[in-house]
Structure formats: C-alpha cells, structure tokens
Design a protein around this motif. Structure first.
Motif, PDB file in Angstrom:
ATOM      1  N   VAL A  31      49.765 -48.560 -36.706  1.00  0.00           N
ATOM      2  CA  VAL A  31      48.964 -49.352 -36.009  1.00  0.00           C
ATOM      3  C   VAL A  31      48.638 -48.597 -34.655  1.00  0.00           C
ATOM      4  CG1 VAL A  31      48.003 -51.512 -34.837  1.00  0.00           C
ATOM      5  CG2 VAL A  31      49.307 -51.612 -36.793  1.00  0.00           C
ATOM      6  N   LEU A  32      49.536 -48.045 -34.013  1.00  0.00           N
ATOM      7  CA  LEU A  32      49.533 -47.224 -32.767  1.00  0.00           C
ATOM      8  C   LEU A  32      48.537 -45.871 -33.242  1.00  0.00           C
ATOM      9  CD1 LEU A  32      53.022 -47.408 -30.998  1.00  0.00           C
ATOM     10  CD2 LEU A  32      50.739 -48.626 -30.472  1.00  0.00           C
ATOM     11  N   LEU A  33      48.828 -45.327 -34.280  1.00  0.00           N
ATOM     12  CA  LEU A  33      48.279 -44.176 -34.639  1.00  0.00           C
ATOM     13  C   LEU A  33      46.706 -44.428 -34.892  1.00  0.00           C
ATOM     14  CD1 LEU A  33      48.265 -41.215 -35.873  1.00  0.00           C
ATOM     15  CD2 LEU A  33      48.620 -42.407 -38.101  1.00  0.00           C
ATOM     16  N   ALA A  34      46.435 -45.585 -35.442  1.00  0.00           N
ATOM     17  CA  ALA A  34      45.265 -45.905 -35.685  1.00  0.00           C
ATOM     18  C   ALA A  34      44.409 -46.111 -34.233  1.00  0.00           C
ATOM     19  CB  ALA A  34      45.004 -47.493 -36.205  1.00  0.00           C
ATOM     20  N   LEU A 113      53.743 -57.115 -34.995  1.00  0.00           N
ATOM     21  CA  LEU A 113      52.060 -56.921 -34.916  1.00  0.00           C
ATOM     22  C   LEU A 113      51.577 -57.080 -33.598  1.00  0.00           C
ATOM     23  CD1 LEU A 113      51.149 -59.080 -38.190  1.00  0.00           C
ATOM     24  CD2 LEU A 113      50.726 -56.634 -37.570  1.00  0.00           C
ATOM     25  N   VAL A 114      52.129 -58.095 -32.720  1.00  0.00           N
ATOM     26  CA  VAL A 114      51.686 -58.128 -31.508  1.00  0.00           C
ATOM     27  C   VAL A 114      51.872 -56.994 -30.606  1.00  0.00           C
ATOM     28  CG1 VAL A 114      51.827 -59.466 -29.086  1.00  0.00           C
ATOM     29  CG2 VAL A 114      51.696 -60.560 -31.342  1.00  0.00           C
ATOM     30  N   THR A 115      53.104 -56.324 -30.810  1.00  0.00           N
ATOM     31  CA  THR A 115      53.421 -55.087 -29.963  1.00  0.00           C
ATOM     32  C   THR A 115      52.468 -54.030 -30.481  1.00  0.00           C
ATOM     33  OG1 THR A 115      55.811 -55.632 -29.746  1.00  0.00           O
ATOM     34  CG2 THR A 115      55.316 -53.525 -29.489  1.00  0.00           C
ATOM     35  N   ALA A 116      52.185 -53.863 -31.889  1.00  0.00           N
ATOM     36  CA  ALA A 116      51.112 -52.773 -32.334  1.00  0.00           C
ATOM     37  C   ALA A 116      49.978 -53.040 -31.880  1.00  0.00           C
ATOM     38  CB  ALA A 116      51.585 -52.698 -33.710  1.00  0.00           C
ATOM     39  N   THR A 117      49.445 -54.351 -31.854  1.00  0.00           N
ATOM     40  CA  THR A 117      47.976 -54.572 -31.782  1.00  0.00           C
ATOM     41  C   THR A 117      47.555 -54.075 -30.163  1.00  0.00           C
ATOM     42  OG1 THR A 117      47.957 -56.000 -33.492  1.00  0.00           O
ATOM     43  CG2 THR A 117      46.014 -55.744 -32.201  1.00  0.00           C
ATOM     44  N   VAL A 118      48.500 -54.723 -29.271  1.00  0.00           N
ATOM     45  CA  VAL A 118      48.340 -54.525 -27.741  1.00  0.00           C
ATOM     46  C   VAL A 118      48.488 -53.075 -27.439  1.00  0.00           C
ATOM     47  CG1 VAL A 118      49.229 -55.018 -25.641  1.00  0.00           C
ATOM     48  CG2 VAL A 118      49.072 -56.876 -27.298  1.00  0.00           C
ATOM     49  N   GLY A 119      49.474 -52.411 -28.075  1.00  0.00           N
ATOM     50  CA  GLY A 119      49.564 -50.940 -27.899  1.00  0.00           C
ATOM     51  C   GLY A 119      48.258 -50.234 -28.160  1.00  0.00           C
ATOM     52  N   ALA A 120      47.909 -50.431 -29.430  1.00  0.00           N
ATOM     53  CA  ALA A 120      46.842 -49.916 -30.078  1.00  0.00           C
ATOM     54  C   ALA A 120      45.451 -50.179 -29.196  1.00  0.00           C
ATOM     55  CB  ALA A 120      46.589 -50.065 -31.453  1.00  0.00           C
ATOM     56  N   TYR A 126      42.314 -46.737 -22.910  1.00  0.00           N
ATOM     57  CA  TYR A 126      42.479 -45.464 -22.034  1.00  0.00           C
ATOM     58  C   TYR A 126      42.206 -44.297 -22.673  1.00  0.00           C
ATOM     59  CZ  TYR A 126      45.089 -42.589 -18.641  1.00  0.00           C
ATOM     60  OH  TYR A 126      45.417 -41.605 -17.862  1.00  0.00           O
ATOM     61  N   PRO A 127      41.439 -43.173 -22.184  1.00  0.00           N
ATOM     62  CA  PRO A 127      40.935 -43.379 -20.636  1.00  0.00           C
ATOM     63  C   PRO A 127      39.396 -43.709 -20.439  1.00  0.00           C
ATOM     64  CG  PRO A 127      41.009 -40.880 -21.321  1.00  0.00           C
ATOM     65  CD  PRO A 127      41.662 -41.792 -22.546  1.00  0.00           C
TER      66      PRO A 127
END
Length: 269
Positions: A31-34, A113-120, A126-127
């Motif tokens: 998800v972070l990659l996305a 999922l929460v960690t991944a979605t918020v990070g994504a 940014y930026p």
C-alpha cells in the motif's frame, strides 16, 4: 474470564508469529508503494480524494489473502488439537472464545491497514499533492471495514472446519473464487448471454447485481459511489452505492454470525 482475556492472549501469540509479521509487512509495503507511485503515474490532480480509485484494486487483491491467512486457523487449530475443550472448561463461553479470537486477529489486519493507508496518504500529499480530508477518512473507514469482512470470512471458515487442513482448503477456495476467477466467470457469462441473443454485450441488471455481490466488487462500488470524485455508480437503483453499503455491512457480520450459530450447536468431541 471473558472475551477480553481471550483476545489479549491470542493477540500476543498472533503478533509474535513470524508469518503474521511478514503478512502485515507485505500489506503495509504494497500500500505504501501504491502511495509512492501514484503521484508519479497520474496525469490528473494529485489528491487523496482520487487516490482510492487508484489503490482499491490493489487492496481487493491483497487484503483477502492476508485476512484469510491470519484467521483461517483461529479456531480450527484448537479444535484439531482438542485444546478448545480445555478452553471451554474454563469460565468462558463459546461466544467469548470466538469473539476474542476474531477481535485479536482483526486488530492485526486493521492495524496494518490503518498504518499503510495513512502512510500512503502522506506520500500522496507530500510534497505536491493535496489532502482532501473527508474523502480520505471515508476511504480509511471503508478500507478498515473491508479488512473486517475478510477477517470475518476467515474466522467463519475456521469455525465450520474441524481441522487446519480443511480450513486452509476451504478458505483459499473462497479466496480463489472471489479474487482470481470471479471476473472470468462474469466475462464468460456475458459472452454466453450475448451468443444466445439474450444480452447485447453486457450483463442485464439483475445478473449484474448477482455478479456484483462479490466482496471486492461491493467494496469498489462503495468507494466509487461515496469517495472518488466523478466516479459514481451507473445502473438501476439496486446497483447504487447505498445498496452496496448495506451489502458491505452484511458481508462484515453475516458469514461470521451464521458460522457461529453452527459452531454454537456443534459437538466438539
């Protein structure tokens, strides 16, 4: 002793398992990659309001596998070893055991999922991106619910299976059907109806409704209907996003509830 104790004990064991750490890490990484590549690939506005339309296909592929792998043995392994009878000899009911196991496994998947979605979302903003807070919060809530749908399905599979092997086969049969071959079945159905002169290239509304009952498609309709700007859901009223939202809620509680009714009346000896 209540479901809270069961959930605490099961959570400590589940989180400590190496396989679960790898699954959670895989989910977060994908998800972070996305979120990282979305600003690079999109030609339109870079915003968290449009990001759900980009990533929801990734989620409908990955979350079922992770949810099923984390939950399929939650009860089945205890039934197979016989330790479920020892657990039920303590002052805790079958409901306590099932609820505690379900909540602990769900906490693992939902946390990832929460960690991944918020990070994504942060990577999208940014930026150069734009934060559309309300659509993003709605998407986060729907994504968490999709995780609950699949941990509920996995726990339901575990409840109706007497051994881990049966639970694994049943669970991944379900994932294979819904994730891998469902679209091919729908396409074959459309071609068959067109060849028979019963449809003109697409599926009639009632059959689209039946095909659209698959959890990933329901998730896609609620995301398109409530979150992604300009996406919308076309077709008769029974295909709209509100009906899809009701179906989404049914998937979240229905399979687990039915499986528990069977488990509650079954002989565990």
């Amino acid at each position: 002793m209540t479901w809270r104790v069961v959930a605490r004990q099961d959570l400590s064991l589940t989180v400590g398992a190496r396989s679960v750490k790898l699954l959670a890490g895989l989910l977060v990484s994908v998800v972070l990659l996305a979120g990282y590549i979305y600003p690079l690939l999109t030609s339109g506005p870079i915003t968290t309001a449009h990001f759900p339309g980009f990533v929801h296909g990734w989620l409908t592929t990955l979350v079922p596998f992770v949810g099923m792998l984390v939950t399929y043995n939650a009860i089945a392994s205890q039934r197979e070893s016989g330790s479920i009878r020892l657990s039920l000899s303590l002052p805790q009911s079958r409901r306590d055991v099932v609820l505690g196991k379900f909540l602990s496994r769900t906490a693992v998947v939902v946390g990832a999922l929460v960690t991944a979605t918020v990070g994504a979302g942060a990577l999208v903003v940014y930026p150069l991106g734009e934060l559309a807070l309300l659509p993003f919060v709605e998407f986060l809530a729907l994504t968490v619910t999709f995780g609950v749908v699949w941990t509920g399905l996995g726990t339901a599979v575990s409840l109706v299976s007497a051994t881990r092997r049966r639970a694994l086969v049943f669970g991944f049969g379900l994932v294979f059907l819904f994730v891998v071959v469902w679209d091919a079945i729908a396409d074959a159905l459309a071609l068959g109806l067109a060849a028979a002169g019963l449809a003109d290239g697409g599926l009639p509304g009632p059959i689209r409704f039946l095909v659209g009952l698959e959890p990933g498609r329901v998730f896609g309709r609620v995301v398109d209907g409530f979150v992604t700007p300009g996406a919308g859901v076309e077709g008769p009223w029974y295909l709209n996003e509100w009906v899809a939202l009701v179906l989404f809620a049914c998937w979240a509680v229905g399979p687990l509830g039915l499986a528990f009714l069977r488990f509650a009346g079954s002989d565990l000896s």
